[in-house]
Scaffold this motif. Structure first.
Motif, PDB file in Angstrom:
ATOM      1  N   LEU A 664       0.073  14.808  30.574  1.00  0.00           N
ATOM      2  CA  LEU A 664      -0.252  14.264  29.262  1.00  0.00           C
ATOM      3  C   LEU A 664      -1.734  13.878  29.273  1.00  0.00           C
ATOM      4  O   LEU A 664      -2.157  13.012  30.044  1.00  0.00           O
ATOM      5  CB  LEU A 664       0.630  13.050  28.962  1.00  0.00           C
ATOM      6  N   ILE A 665      -2.535  14.544  28.433  1.00  0.00           N
ATOM      7  CA  ILE A 665      -3.989  14.322  28.379  1.00  0.00           C
ATOM      8  C   ILE A 665      -4.287  13.434  27.180  1.00  0.00           C
ATOM      9  O   ILE A 665      -3.924  13.759  26.045  1.00  0.00           O
ATOM     10  CB  ILE A 665      -4.749  15.659  28.263  1.00  0.00           C
ATOM     11  N   LEU A 666      -4.956  12.286  27.425  1.00  0.00           N
ATOM     12  CA  LEU A 666      -5.261  11.314  26.377  1.00  0.00           C
ATOM     13  C   LEU A 666      -6.768  11.066  26.341  1.00  0.00           C
ATOM     14  O   LEU A 666      -7.385  10.819  27.388  1.00  0.00           O
ATOM     15  CB  LEU A 666      -4.523   9.993  26.627  1.00  0.00           C
ATOM     16  N   ARG A 667      -7.359  11.132  25.150  1.00  0.00           N
ATOM     17  CA  ARG A 667      -8.792  10.836  25.002  1.00  0.00           C
ATOM     18  C   ARG A 667      -9.051   9.658  24.082  1.00  0.00           C
ATOM     19  O   ARG A 667     -10.192   9.230  23.941  1.00  0.00           O
ATOM     20  CB  ARG A 667      -9.525  12.066  24.452  1.00  0.00           C
ATOM     21  N   GLY A 668      -8.053   9.162  23.451  1.00  0.00           N
ATOM     22  CA  GLY A 668      -8.219   7.990  22.590  1.00  0.00           C
ATOM     23  C   GLY A 668      -8.173   8.355  21.121  1.00  0.00           C
ATOM     24  O   GLY A 668      -8.535   9.450  20.713  1.00  0.00           O
TER      25      GLY A 668
END
Length: 676
Positions: A664-668
């Motif tokens: 799971l890739i999160l950048r905001g």
């Protein structure tokens, strides 16, 4: 390559204009030079015929000795120091002799040098003088020829011994100087100025080689003639230098001097001269070969003219920026070449005209190039800006899931009023986005519409099945053959009901994800809390959690992140066997964070890698009767949550084949929402 760079390359194609102009200027320069050469050749032929008609040029019969003009006083001492300026033009005689002849107002000088390393010495008065090394000198005039013997047993003064009877006008006694060194001997003498001296013979006898002791090589004397120069000055055009040469190239007369023409207005600078010589002028001969103050010109052009072929040649001028045109023609009498006439004309006109033409062409061409390049660059810039505006509008209008986010004005797209091809493209985009927007809105509301519309028929089918079962039971017990069909009908109704509820729940979930408010959270706390809550629920399986040492802040919705981890865990538990393992890992990235959940289990099918996170896609068994149906919405929700946080989700098989890993890739989430 960008559009501006492509148009700039197109603009550079106009460089063909200065190149074509350069070729034209070179052709013009060649034509100008050819015209001047033809005119000077015609003038030279006219002057040559005039010299023959007026008998200004003395007739020549075979080779001759040339008498140079002494540039400085000559002291008769037997050494060659005074002859140094004239030495380059010494004349060979005998087998190893070199002869220099000069005259001034005081007298006639002779310097002979003979290479002889094996000497036999005797004085001229000795009886065996003719058996020793000696020189034979023969002087001739209109009255006759007289020979003299020059020999010496030692260096010093020498008196020539006459070998023939006296001849009127020729000297009775000749005083000379004899000098020797290891390479041979030198003889130097002076005669009173003999204006009627017509021929000279010189012979060198080497006692070690033998031969004719009295042999001489007699030739007529030729010298620079002021009378011929005066005649030449009357025939030559103004501004032209003329030289009359013997067939061997010796200077007989000269008129005029080379001076660069100032008709063009001014002298060219060094840069203009360099441009002319490098870019325009064809091959130019070296000016040193055509020096003005030399007694002999030994060039191929003079040799060809002496052979009867008139020709012209361009050479560099002595003055900066000038070129010299030389025309050499034979002077012929009765089919025999008796001399060569050389006319030379210096000019700055051709270089200046060619330079001005070239600079004019180059300035005009580069001006056109800059103007065309500027116009094309401006056009390309405007076109690029318009395309960029169109691209930005298209990017703002759509989202990753294909929905339109309302960034465009209602039913409007940028540049739709323009009347060019960009306007046509904008209008096509507008039509496309209107159609896509309508279709997207239809698809977004389809699930809720279907769930609402299907509830009533499902309720009718379910109540009908219940009434059918009661009716059959009131009459008698339910037949055994009907029970399986009734159970299958009830199971199908239950599955359809679950599908309708899931579709309705999916629509509500998408709206709740969009409406979630972000806040600043520490992802370590979120992941740690989820891991602690999962351990009591996984039975005999083992869950390991790996967190970074430092806090990992993120602007996002913690409840959505936890919901995504719930979906990933639910999916992992479905494929992890009892006693298996799970690994939850949190990592910081350059622009956010990654949460990876790995589990033991079967690998992912290759065909499912691109569809795993789509709606209504599942790998779980759907055919087991009585089990609750799995609709494949979990991973789709995970994708929506990741995209809401500016990231994405991916799945891969572990390298050792022991299981799979979901990342799971999160950048905001953005702090300020656009639009409003």
């Amino acid at each position: 390559m960008s559009l501006r760079r492509k148009l700039l390359l197109v603009a550079l194609c106009t460089l063909a204009l200065p190149v074509a102009g350069w070729f034209d200027v070179r052709q013009m320069e060649a034509l100008l030079r050819d015209g001047q050469a033809q005119a000077l050749l015609a003038s030279a032929q006219v002057v040559a015929r005039s010299l023959v008609v007026t008998h200004a040029l003395p007739p020549a019969d075979g080779p001759s000795w040339y008498v140079q003009v002494a540039s400085s006083p000559i002291t008769v001492d037997g050494y060659g120091d005074d002859w140094a300026p004239l030495t380059p033009w010494s004349q060979p005689f005998a087998r190893r002799g070199r002869l220099l002849l000069a005259e001034d107002a005081d007298g006639f000088y002779l310097h002979a040098q003979v290479a002889d390393t094996h000497r036999t010495r005797a004085d001229a008065e000795d009886a065996n003088a003719l058996l020793a090394d000696h020189l034979i000198l023969a002087l001739g005039n209109a009255a006759g020829t007289r020979r003299y013997l020059l020999a010496s047993a030692a260096p010093g003064p020498v008196n020539a011994l006459p070998l023939d009877p006296p001849v009127p006008g020729l000297p009775e006694q000749i005083n000379a100087r004899w000098q020797e060194d290891g390479s041979g001997y030198q003889v130097e003498l002076r005669l009173p100025r003999q204006r009627d001296l017509q021929s000279l013979g010189v012979g060198a006898y080497d006692a070690s080689s033998g031969g004719d002791r009295l042999a001489v090589e007699s030739r007529p004397l030729r010298r620079y003639t002021p009378a011929l120069s005066g005649e030449l000055a009357q025939l030559v055009p103004a501004g032209v230098q003329a030289r009359v040469l013997s067939p061997a190239g010796w200077l007989l007369a000269r008129s005029g001097r080379l001076h660069g023409s100032n008709d063009a207005g001014r002298d060219p600078g060094w840069f203009a001269s360099l441009v002319y010589r490098a870019l325009l002028a064809t091959r130019l001969e070296d000016a040193n070969l055509w020096a003005q103050d030399v007694p002999r010109l030994d060039t191929p052009e003079v040799a060809e003219a002496a052979a009867g072929k008139p020709l012209s040649v361009w050479r560099s001028g002595e003055e900066r920026g000038s070129v010299v045109l030389a025309a050499a023609v034979p002077i012929e009498r009765a089919g025999r070449v008796e001399g060569v006439l050389l006319l030379e004309q210096a000019s700055r006109t051709v270089p200046l005209l060619a330079n001005r033409a070239l600079f004019g062409v180059l300035l005009t061409s580069f001006g056109v190039l800059l103007l065309a390049g500027g116009i094309l660059l401006a056009f390309a810039t405007r076109l690029s800006l318009r395309l960029a505006r169109l691209r930005n509008a298209a990017e703002r209008a759509q989202r990753n899931d294909g929905r339109l986010d309302g960034q465009l004005d209602t039913d409007r797209f940028p540049m739709t009023d323009d009347q060019d091809e960009i306007g046509d493209l904008a209008r096509s985009f507008e039509k496309l986005f209107v159609a896509v927007g309508g279709y997207t809105d239809y698809l977004r509301t389809l699930a809720s519409k279907l769930s609402h519309e299907l509830n009533t028929p499902l309720a009718i089918v379910k109540s009908s099945l219940d009434n059918l079962e009661h009716a059959l039971q009131e009459r008698a017990s339910l037949p055994d053959q009907a029970k399986p069909y009734l159970e299958r009908a009830r199971d199908g109704v239950a599955r359809l009901g679950a599908l309708v509820r899931a579709m309705s729940e999916s629509s509500r979930m998408e709206r709740s994800i969009e409406a979630a408010e972000p806040e600043d959270v520490d992802l370590r706390d979120v992941v740690r809390g989820c891991a602690d809550g999962y351990r009591p629920l996984i039975g005999t399986r083992r869950l390991d959690c790996e967190l970074p040492a430092a806090p990992l802040p993120l602007h996002g919705a913690p409840e959505l992140i936890a919901q995504a981890l719930d979906k990933l865990l639910d999916n992992a538990l479905s494929f992890t066997p009892e006693g298996g393992w799970l690994q939850l890992t949190l990592r910081a990235t350059a622009d956010g964070a990654e949460i990876e959940l790995a589990n033991a289990g079967p690998p992912l099918p290759a065909a499912m890698h691109g569809r795993l996170f789509d709606s209504l896609v599942s790998l779980r068994d759907k055919a087991t009767p009585g089990d609750a149906p799995h609709l494949g919405l979990g991973l789709y929700v995970v994708r929506l949550i990741a995209e809401r946080h500016g990231g994405g989700v991916s799945a891969r098989n572990l390298d050792d084949g022991s299981g799979v890993a979901f990342t799971l890739i999160l950048r905001g989430m953005p702090r300020h929402r656009l639009g409003g």
